[in-house]
Design a protein around this motif. Structure first.
Motif, PDB file in Angstrom:
ATOM      1  N   LYS A  88       0.903  -1.160  -0.195  1.00 33.13           N
ATOM      2  CA  LYS A  88       0.308   0.300  -0.039  1.00 33.13           C
ATOM      3  C   LYS A  88       0.924   1.095  -0.044  1.00 33.13           C
ATOM      4  O   LYS A  88       2.039   1.233   0.118  1.00 33.13           O
ATOM      5  CB  LYS A  88      -1.382  -0.064   0.938  1.00 33.13           C
ATOM      6  N   THR A 177      -8.868   0.371   5.405  1.00 36.49           N
ATOM      7  CA  THR A 177      -9.440  -0.718   5.134  1.00 36.49           C
ATOM      8  C   THR A 177     -10.422  -0.808   5.902  1.00 36.49           C
ATOM      9  O   THR A 177     -11.163  -2.192   5.788  1.00 36.49           O
ATOM     10  CB  THR A 177      -8.320  -1.173   4.186  1.00 36.49           C
ATOM     11  N   ALA A 318      -8.680  -0.553  -3.280  1.00 37.92           N
ATOM     12  CA  ALA A 318      -6.985   0.040  -2.512  1.00 37.92           C
ATOM     13  C   ALA A 318      -7.089   0.896  -3.064  1.00 37.92           C
ATOM     14  O   ALA A 318      -7.337   2.185  -2.499  1.00 37.92           O
ATOM     15  CB  ALA A 318      -6.184  -0.780  -3.070  1.00 37.92           C
TER      16      ALA A 318
END
Length: 361
Positions: A88, A177, A318
């Motif tokens: 990420k 998330t 994402a």
């Protein structure tokens, strides 16, 4: 695997136990790093990036480069016809991330992205409690991450303090998330941010004492408005010293939950119910999620997901998380509420499962 920096060791510790993954080669711009990994790991070749991308025996690239290089390396892997799973954030900005997803769709390959910590027993047990109605209708959540800065321990912290870094884009993906996993996608945000120090001093390694310039906000806070109507308050700081707050709390009409640190895969989930408040907080048994999970389980989940189905740590999730964070920074800069243009489906829940027991398709 492209990128052999600090995070690589965590993936290298997990990958040998994953039934759907066989690591064949590693590459890094500093070839000496790749050689060091290859020499310490059985049956691994050290290659250049170009050699790795050209190898027909490699079907997936694990992209562990710095955030500023995520999109470029992902695009190169996709152009080589390979699936890609990256650390990420998906890219340094939503425009670059959108380009990656568009390339992948055209090429017919998968894109996955960390964090996969939400697939462990900690967040998944909390999700099951929400889905099973144990807290009643969800009302709100609070997510808090406080640290005085990664330069205190990281020997090369420069990338934390340039665009693509900062507490929100570095640690926010874990928290946002988790919030999307628990409460669903976000429709709008209201943010505020500050930048308290122009330089940071490296506290460990060969560059100890060196000054690193800061060009991003280092304390970010705001409210995420979920499609469901639930409101999440987010606090991400590289400035504050410490906190005694729970990493994540979720509040509903019937009960409140404390949720473990989303930077890890497990941890206790506690509940305090309105009906049984005299009993105080009680710990829920682990009831969902991959048992004993570690970094790389999202990659394995992607490999195990049949064609035509969406893997859990997927590119669209994402992208939405990145969009939420970018919108929050824009809101902080402009002083107005900002709508989040994207959305994402909550990934499929993970039943209480040992990943090693799953058959490879």
């Amino acid at each position: 695997m492209i990128g052999c920096g600090a995070i690589a060791s965590q993936y290298l510790a997990t990958i040998p136990s994953l039934p759907s993954i066989r690591l064949q080669a590693v590459a890094d711009l500093d070839h000496r790093r790749a050689v060091a990994v290859a020499e310490s790991t059985e049956n691994i070749r050290a290659m250049t990036v170009d050699e790795l991308l050209a190898d027909p025996d490699i079907d997936t690239v694990l992209n562990l480069t710095i955030p500023a290089a995520h999109a470029e390396v992902a695009a190169q892997a996709i152009a080589a016809g390979k699936h890609v799973y990256g650390e990420k954030p998906l890219a340094a900005d939503t425009a670059s991330a959108r380009h990656v997803l568009d390339l992948a769709q055209h090429a017919g390959v998968r894109v996955g992205c960390a964090p996969d910590t939400v697939l462990g027993t900690g967040i998944q047990t909390a999700r099951k409690a929400v889905d099973d109605g144990l807290i009643g209708r969800p009302i709100s959540a609070v997510a808090t991450m406080v640290t005085p800065g990664h330069e205190r321990w990281h020997p090369n912290p420069d990338f934390y303090y340039v665009p693509g870094g900062g507490p929100l884009l570095d640690m926010g993906p874990y928290y946002v998330t988790a919030l999307v996993t628990l409460l669903g996608p976000v429709s709008s945000v209201i943010g505020a941010a500050s930048h308290t120090r122009a330089h940071r001093i490296i506290g460990s390694g060969p560059r100890i004492g060196e000054s690193v310039p800061v060009s991003v906000d280092t304390h970010v806070t705001g409210v995420l408005v979920h499609d469901s109507g639930a409101l999440s308050t987010l606090i991400m700081s590289f400035d504050a010293v410490n906190t005694r707050a729970s990493n994540i709390e979720v509040h509903g009409e019937a009960a409140s939950l404390t949720v473990p640190d989303p930077n890890y895969f497990d941890g206790d989930v506690s509940i305090y119910t309105l009906a049984g408040s005299d009993g105080g907080w009680s710990t829920l048994p682990a009831s969902a999620g991959y048992l004993g999970a570690g970094r790389g389980y999202g990659l394995a989940d992607m490999a195990l997901t049949p064609a035509g189905e969406q893997h859990r740590a997927n590119g669209q999730l994402a992208y939405h998380v990145l969009d939420v964070m970018e919108s929050l920074l824009r809101s902080a800069a402009e002083g107005v509420s900002v709508p989040v243009q994207s959305t994402a489906e909550r990934p499929k829940a993970v039943p209480l499962t040992s990943l090693s027991s799953l058959a490879v398709p």
